[in-house]
Design a protein around this motif. Sequence first.
Motif, short mmCIF file in Angstrom:
data_model
loop_
_atom_site.label_atom_id
_atom_site.label_comp_id
_atom_site.label_asym_id
_atom_site.label_seq_id
_atom_site.Cartn_x
_atom_site.Cartn_y
_atom_site.Cartn_z
N VAL A 1 0.85 -1.19 0.00
CA VAL A 1 0.00 0.00 0.00
C VAL A 1 0.88 1.25 0.00
O VAL A 1 2.09 1.18 0.27
CB VAL A 1 -0.94 0.03 1.23
N ASP A 2 0.26 2.40 -0.31
CA ASP A 2 0.97 3.67 -0.34
C ASP A 2 1.75 3.92 0.95
O ASP A 2 1.27 3.60 2.04
CB ASP A 2 -0.02 4.82 -0.54
N GLU A 3 2.93 4.49 0.76
CA GLU A 3 3.79 4.97 1.85
C GLU A 3 4.51 3.87 2.62
O GLU A 3 5.24 4.16 3.56
CB GLU A 3 3.02 5.87 2.83
N MET A 4 4.32 2.59 2.24
CA MET A 4 5.23 1.58 2.79
C MET A 4 6.65 1.93 2.31
O MET A 4 6.84 2.44 1.21
CB MET A 4 4.85 0.18 2.29
N ILE A 5 7.64 1.64 3.15
CA ILE A 5 9.03 1.99 2.82
C ILE A 5 9.76 0.73 2.36
O ILE A 5 9.77 -0.29 3.06
CB ILE A 5 9.74 2.61 4.02
N LEU A 6 10.36 0.79 1.18
CA LEU A 6 11.06 -0.35 0.61
C LEU A 6 12.34 -0.62 1.41
O LEU A 6 13.12 0.29 1.71
CB LEU A 6 11.41 -0.04 -0.85
N ALA A 7 12.56 -1.90 1.77
CA ALA A 7 13.71 -2.26 2.59
C ALA A 7 14.87 -2.83 1.79
O ALA A 7 15.98 -2.94 2.29
CB ALA A 7 13.29 -3.28 3.66
N LYS A 8 14.64 -3.21 0.53
CA LYS A 8 15.71 -3.74 -0.33
C LYS A 8 15.49 -3.24 -1.74
O LYS A 8 14.35 -3.04 -2.18
CB LYS A 8 15.72 -5.27 -0.32
N ASP A 9 16.59 -3.06 -2.50
CA ASP A 9 16.49 -2.66 -3.89
C ASP A 9 15.70 -3.70 -4.69
O ASP A 9 15.74 -4.90 -4.39
CB ASP A 9 17.89 -2.54 -4.53
N ILE A 10 14.99 -3.23 -5.72
CA ILE A 10 14.25 -4.12 -6.62
C ILE A 10 14.88 -4.02 -8.00
O ILE A 10 15.06 -2.91 -8.53
CB ILE A 10 12.76 -3.73 -6.70
N TYR A 11 15.21 -5.18 -8.58
CA TYR A 11 15.85 -5.23 -9.90
C TYR A 11 14.90 -5.83 -10.92
O TYR A 11 14.05 -6.67 -10.60
CB TYR A 11 17.10 -6.11 -9.85
N ASN A 12 15.06 -5.45 -12.20
CA ASN A 12 14.34 -6.14 -13.27
C ASN A 12 15.17 -7.32 -13.75
O ASN A 12 16.25 -7.59 -13.22
CB ASN A 12 13.99 -5.17 -14.42
N THR A 13 14.70 -8.03 -14.78
CA THR A 13 15.38 -9.24 -15.23
C THR A 13 16.72 -8.96 -15.88
O THR A 13 17.51 -9.88 -16.11
CB THR A 13 14.50 -10.02 -16.23
N SER A 14 17.00 -7.68 -16.20
CA SER A 14 18.30 -7.33 -16.77
C SER A 14 19.29 -6.86 -15.71
O SER A 14 20.40 -6.46 -16.02
CB SER A 14 18.11 -6.21 -17.82
N GLY A 15 18.87 -6.90 -14.45
CA GLY A 15 19.75 -6.48 -13.38
C GLY A 15 19.76 -4.98 -13.14
O GLY A 15 20.60 -4.46 -12.41
N VAL A 16 18.81 -4.26 -13.77
CA VAL A 16 18.70 -2.81 -13.59
C VAL A 16 17.78 -2.51 -12.41
O VAL A 16 16.72 -3.13 -12.26
CB VAL A 16 18.15 -2.14 -14.86
N ILE A 17 18.17 -1.57 -11.55
CA ILE A 17 17.36 -1.23 -10.38
C ILE A 17 16.08 -0.51 -10.80
O ILE A 17 16.14 0.49 -11.53
CB ILE A 17 18.16 -0.35 -9.39
N LEU A 18 14.95 -1.04 -10.37
CA LEU A 18 13.66 -0.40 -10.62
C LEU A 18 13.32 0.59 -9.52
O LEU A 18 12.84 1.70 -9.78
CB LEU A 18 12.55 -1.46 -10.71
N LEU A 19 13.51 0.18 -8.29
CA LEU A 19 13.28 1.05 -7.13
C LEU A 19 14.37 0.79 -6.10
O LEU A 19 14.74 -0.37 -5.85
CB LEU A 19 11.92 0.75 -6.50
N ARG A 20 14.85 1.87 -5.49
CA ARG A 20 15.92 1.71 -4.51
C ARG A 20 15.39 1.57 -3.09
O ARG A 20 14.30 2.06 -2.77
CB ARG A 20 16.87 2.91 -4.58
N LYS A 21 16.18 0.92 -2.27
CA LYS A 21 15.89 0.81 -0.84
C LYS A 21 15.62 2.20 -0.27
O LYS A 21 16.32 3.16 -0.58
CB LYS A 21 17.11 0.18 -0.15
N GLY A 22 14.58 2.30 0.55
CA GLY A 22 14.23 3.57 1.18
C GLY A 22 13.13 4.33 0.46
O GLY A 22 12.59 5.31 1.00
N ALA A 23 12.78 3.87 -0.76
CA ALA A 23 11.72 4.56 -1.51
C ALA A 23 10.37 4.37 -0.81
O ALA A 23 10.08 3.30 -0.27
CB ALA A 23 11.64 4.00 -2.93
#
Length: 352
Positions: free
Chosen positions: A9-31
Amino acid sequence: MLISVDNAVDEMILAKDIYNTSGVILLRKGAHLKKNYIENLKEKGIKTIYIKDESLQDNNIQKIVKEKTRKEALNIVEETIRRLPFSQDKNIKQITYVVEKIVDELLDGEDIFMNLLDIKAVDDYTFDHCVDVCVLSIILGKNLNYSRDELVELGKGAILHDIGKILVPQEILKKPDKLTYGEFQEMKNHTVYGYKILQKVPEMSENSISISLFHHERYDGKGYPNGLKGENIPEYSRIVSVADVYNALTSERVYRKKGKNQEVIEYLTTMKESQFDSHIVDVFIEKIAMYSLNRNVVLNTGVKGVVVDINKNFPLRPVVEVRYDESGQKLLRPYHLNLLENNSILIDDTLN
C-alpha cells in the motif's frame, strides 16, 4: 518483512532494492511506495518485496545470491537455451561466468545456513527453476565439502539440467491435466534430449553433462532413463535430484498448487533410500534454513507470527514472535515461542 506486492500500500518503505530481469534497479531501498509504483511492479512480474517494519529488529537480511546476479543468471540461461544449437564458445562461457559468480557469492558468505524461501520462483518457471536448482545444488555441494572447481562443475550441469525440455512440445510441458502414457514417455525423453544437446557443447565435462541425463534416476532403481540404482547414479545427479524435486514441489505449476514447505520436507524425508540418497537429504534438511528471518508464518495451533531467530542445528524449529491469536486478533503483547522447546507446535504454512 517480505510481503506480496498484492498487499503493498501507499507509503510503505522499501527495505531492499528491486531489480528487473536485466539487473537494472527499478526502485531503490528507502523509496516510499506509491500506487503507480505498485502497479508498475505488478506489470513487470515482481511478486514479492521487502518492506520496513519498525516493530522488527533490523536483521540485515541478505539474499544468499545477490538479486542482480540472480537476474543476470536468468537472462543468460534464457538467452542460451533459446539459441539452440549453442555450440559456440560464447554461450558456454557466459554460463561458466555466471555459475562462477554464484559459487563465489555463496563461498564468500560466513555461514551457508541458507534461507531457501528467499530464492523462490517469481518469474517464468522454466528458467527460474534452472537458476534455483543451480543455487540449491551448489549449497548442497558446499555442505558436502566440494572444492570451488567441483562446485562450478556441479553448478554448470545443474543450471542446464532441464535443457532437454526445449525439445518437448509446449502443449505437453504446460498441460494442466494428467499426461497420457505417450505424453509422459515424451516428457521423460527430455533427459536424453538434454544429454545429446550438451554433448555438443565445448568446455562441458562429462560430470556436468551427465546431470541432464540422470537427474530423474531413483535411488531404488525405479527412475529413468536407465534405471540406475544407488551409488551407480553419479553423485552430482543425486544432489540435483533433491534440489530439483524440492524446488518443483514448492513452486506454483499449471497443473497443481505449490506445496507447503513442511509437507515437502516430510516428502523428502519419507522418500529417503527409495527416491533419494539418504545422506544428501539429511544434509539438505540439517544444514539449510527452511524459514527465513522476518518471514510471516502460521503455526498448527492457528496463531500467526514472524520468524525472529533461527536454531542453526534445528532448521525446522525457529523462534517465532506470535502476533495474532487463533481468531486472527492482533495481540497487544506479542510473545516469543521457541519451537525447539515446544515439540508439538509446528509451522503449518508461510504467509505473504
